[in-house]
Design a protein around this motif. Structure first.
Motif, PDB file in Angstrom:
ATOM      1  N   LEU A   1      73.644 -39.323  12.740  1.00  0.00           N
ATOM      2  CA  LEU A   1      73.478 -39.992  11.450  1.00  0.00           C
ATOM      3  C   LEU A   1      72.010 -40.206  11.127  1.00  0.00           C
ATOM      4  CD1 LEU A   1      76.365 -42.600  11.629  1.00  0.00           C
ATOM      5  CD2 LEU A   1      76.217 -40.657  10.071  1.00  0.00           C
ATOM      6  N   ASN A   2      71.240 -40.601  12.123  1.00  0.00           N
ATOM      7  CA  ASN A   2      69.805 -40.820  11.901  1.00  0.00           C
ATOM      8  C   ASN A   2      69.093 -39.536  11.512  1.00  0.00           C
ATOM      9  OD1 ASN A   2      69.839 -43.575  12.327  1.00  0.00           O
ATOM     10  ND2 ASN A   2      69.392 -43.393  14.507  1.00  0.00           N
ATOM     11  N   SER A   3      69.543 -38.417  12.026  1.00  0.00           N
ATOM     12  CA  SER A   3      68.905 -37.143  11.671  1.00  0.00           C
ATOM     13  C   SER A   3      69.204 -36.752  10.224  1.00  0.00           C
ATOM     14  CB  SER A   3      69.334 -36.040  12.630  1.00  0.00           C
ATOM     15  OG  SER A   3      70.681 -35.680  12.409  1.00  0.00           O
ATOM     16  N   PHE A   4      70.258 -37.317   9.634  1.00  0.00           N
ATOM     17  CA  PHE A   4      70.613 -37.007   8.259  1.00  0.00           C
ATOM     18  C   PHE A   4      70.061 -38.005   7.247  1.00  0.00           C
ATOM     19  CE2 PHE A   4      73.495 -34.082  10.144  1.00  0.00           C
ATOM     20  CZ  PHE A   4      73.643 -33.096   9.182  1.00  0.00           C
ATOM     21  N   ARG A   5      69.485 -39.068   7.722  1.00  0.00           N
ATOM     22  CA  ARG A   5      68.944 -40.071   6.799  1.00  0.00           C
ATOM     23  C   ARG A   5      67.644 -39.572   6.201  1.00  0.00           C
ATOM     24  NH1 ARG A   5      70.885 -45.508   7.229  1.00  0.00           N
ATOM     25  NH2 ARG A   5      72.619 -45.463   8.657  1.00  0.00           N
ATOM     26  N   LYS A   6      67.458 -39.830   4.920  1.00  0.00           N
ATOM     27  CA  LYS A   6      66.208 -39.432   4.260  1.00  0.00           C
ATOM     28  C   LYS A   6      65.059 -40.281   4.780  1.00  0.00           C
ATOM     29  CE  LYS A   6      68.424 -37.588   0.236  1.00  0.00           C
ATOM     30  NZ  LYS A   6      68.761 -37.683  -1.127  1.00  0.00           N
TER      31      LYS A   6
ATOM     32  N   LYS B   1      81.297 -54.436  15.006  1.00  0.00           N
ATOM     33  CA  LYS B   1      80.938 -54.147  13.617  1.00  0.00           C
ATOM     34  C   LYS B   1      80.029 -52.928  13.542  1.00  0.00           C
ATOM     35  CE  LYS B   1      81.432 -58.748  11.665  1.00  0.00           C
ATOM     36  NZ  LYS B   1      80.776 -59.858  10.957  1.00  0.00           N
ATOM     37  N   LEU B   2      79.089 -52.818  14.465  1.00  0.00           N
ATOM     38  CA  LEU B   2      78.186 -51.675  14.490  1.00  0.00           C
ATOM     39  C   LEU B   2      78.962 -50.396  14.777  1.00  0.00           C
ATOM     40  CD1 LEU B   2      75.345 -50.489  14.377  1.00  0.00           C
ATOM     41  CD2 LEU B   2      75.128 -51.005  16.806  1.00  0.00           C
ATOM     42  N   ARG B   3      79.884 -50.471  15.720  1.00  0.00           N
ATOM     43  CA  ARG B   3      80.718 -49.311  16.069  1.00  0.00           C
ATOM     44  C   ARG B   3      81.502 -48.851  14.839  1.00  0.00           C
ATOM     45  NH1 ARG B   3      83.369 -47.696  20.932  1.00  0.00           N
ATOM     46  NH2 ARG B   3      82.332 -49.429  21.939  1.00  0.00           N
ATOM     47  N   GLU B   4      82.139 -49.795  14.141  1.00  0.00           N
ATOM     48  CA  GLU B   4      82.908 -49.457  12.944  1.00  0.00           C
ATOM     49  C   GLU B   4      82.013 -48.879  11.852  1.00  0.00           C
ATOM     50  OE1 GLU B   4      86.198 -49.280  12.420  1.00  0.00           O
ATOM     51  OE2 GLU B   4      86.274 -49.679  14.569  1.00  0.00           O
ATOM     52  N   ARG B   5      80.821 -49.435  11.710  1.00  0.00           N
ATOM     53  CA  ARG B   5      79.881 -48.942  10.699  1.00  0.00           C
ATOM     54  C   ARG B   5      79.467 -47.507  10.986  1.00  0.00           C
ATOM     55  NH1 ARG B   5      74.052 -51.662   9.685  1.00  0.00           N
ATOM     56  NH2 ARG B   5      73.210 -49.976   8.458  1.00  0.00           N
TER      57      ARG B   5
ATOM     58  N   GLU C   1      82.333 -40.594   9.122  1.00  0.00           N
ATOM     59  CA  GLU C   1      83.451 -40.061   8.345  1.00  0.00           C
ATOM     60  C   GLU C   1      82.995 -39.683   6.932  1.00  0.00           C
ATOM     61  OE1 GLU C   1      87.758 -41.587   6.707  1.00  0.00           O
ATOM     62  OE2 GLU C   1      87.012 -42.427   8.591  1.00  0.00           O
ATOM     63  N   LYS C   2      82.148 -40.500   6.326  1.00  0.00           N
ATOM     64  CA  LYS C   2      81.614 -40.193   4.996  1.00  0.00           C
ATOM     65  C   LYS C   2      80.776 -38.917   5.032  1.00  0.00           C
ATOM     66  CE  LYS C   2      81.236 -44.925   3.237  1.00  0.00           C
ATOM     67  NZ  LYS C   2      80.267 -45.965   2.839  1.00  0.00           N
ATOM     68  N   LEU C   3      79.937 -38.783   6.072  1.00  0.00           N
ATOM     69  CA  LEU C   3      79.081 -37.605   6.196  1.00  0.00           C
ATOM     70  C   LEU C   3      79.916 -36.346   6.413  1.00  0.00           C
ATOM     71  CD1 LEU C   3      76.245 -36.408   6.323  1.00  0.00           C
ATOM     72  CD2 LEU C   3      76.208 -36.956   8.758  1.00  0.00           C
ATOM     73  N   ILE C   4      80.961 -36.442   7.221  1.00  0.00           N
ATOM     74  CA  ILE C   4      81.847 -35.292   7.445  1.00  0.00           C
ATOM     75  C   ILE C   4      82.526 -34.896   6.136  1.00  0.00           C
ATOM     76  CG2 ILE C   4      83.995 -34.546   8.547  1.00  0.00           C
ATOM     77  CD1 ILE C   4      83.109 -36.173  11.022  1.00  0.00           C
ATOM     78  N   SER C   5      83.019 -35.879   5.403  1.00  0.00           N
ATOM     79  CA  SER C   5      83.676 -35.607   4.129  1.00  0.00           C
ATOM     80  C   SER C   5      82.715 -34.936   3.150  1.00  0.00           C
ATOM     81  CB  SER C   5      84.204 -36.909   3.543  1.00  0.00           C
ATOM     82  OG  SER C   5      84.760 -36.695   2.288  1.00  0.00           O
TER      83      SER C   5
ATOM     84  N   LEU D   1      87.557 -32.016  11.871  1.00  0.00           N
ATOM     85  CA  LEU D   1      86.358 -32.616  12.456  1.00  0.00           C
ATOM     86  C   LEU D   1      86.541 -34.100  12.716  1.00  0.00           C
ATOM     87  CD1 LEU D   1      83.562 -30.766  10.463  1.00  0.00           C
ATOM     88  CD2 LEU D   1      84.237 -30.396  12.841  1.00  0.00           C
ATOM     89  N   ASN D   2      87.233 -34.796  11.813  1.00  0.00           N
ATOM     90  CA  ASN D   2      87.488 -36.221  12.042  1.00  0.00           C
ATOM     91  C   ASN D   2      88.378 -36.444  13.256  1.00  0.00           C
ATOM     92  OD1 ASN D   2      85.990 -37.789  10.134  1.00  0.00           O
ATOM     93  ND2 ASN D   2      87.290 -36.944   8.530  1.00  0.00           N
ATOM     94  N   SER D   3      89.256 -35.497  13.553  1.00  0.00           N
ATOM     95  CA  SER D   3      90.095 -35.626  14.741  1.00  0.00           C
ATOM     96  C   SER D   3      89.281 -35.416  16.027  1.00  0.00           C
ATOM     97  CB  SER D   3      91.255 -34.634  14.693  1.00  0.00           C
ATOM     98  OG  SER D   3      90.809 -33.314  14.926  1.00  0.00           O
TER      99      SER D   3
END
Length: 124
Positions: free
Chosen positions: A111-116, A5-9, A15-19, A93-95
């Motif tokens: 991801l952690n570096s992009f979190r507010k 579940k963590l891996r999928e999250r 993917e959301k951040l790339i988009s 990038l997703n590929s």
């Protein structure tokens, strides 16, 4: 089960951040750094530059990893100059996203570096 579940999250959040970053790539220097980091990781590349207007990525890909020695200063590593074209930066990038454990750890740090708020992903 929790690790899956963590891996999928992590993969869904990446993917959301790339988009999001590809909608206006010139909007933030941090988005460009994200794109460069993903490309460097996937291609084992150096000197990555992205020309968003011309849909072109230029980089130098390291030919042989066995020549790299972290204990010494690597002044010369044989590289191949590469000039790639892409139609959709987001799809490209997703590929480049890998799903192995080492990569998931790297993506979690991105991801952690992009979190507010500087909170980390935890198993729930």
């Amino acid at each position: 089960m929790k690790k899956a579940k963590l891996r999928e999250r992590v993969l869904v959040e990446l993917e959301k951040l790339i988009s999001l970053s590809c909608k206006n790539p010139n909007g933030s220097k941090k988005y460009e750094q994200l794109h460069v980091a993903l490309l460097k990781k996937y291609y084992n590349a150096t000197n990555v530059t992205i020309d968003y207007h011309r849909h072109r990525i230029k980089m130098e890909v390291i030919q042989d990893d066995s020549l790299y020695d972290p204990k010494t200063v690597n002044t010369y590593l044989p590289t191949i100059y590469t000039n790639l074209l892409f139609n959709s930066l987001s799809k490209f990038l997703n590929s480049c996203v890998e799903k192995d454990n080492k990569s998931i750890g790297f993506y979690t740090q991105l991801l952690n570096s992009f979190r507010k708020r500087n909170k980390t992903l935890e198993l729930v």
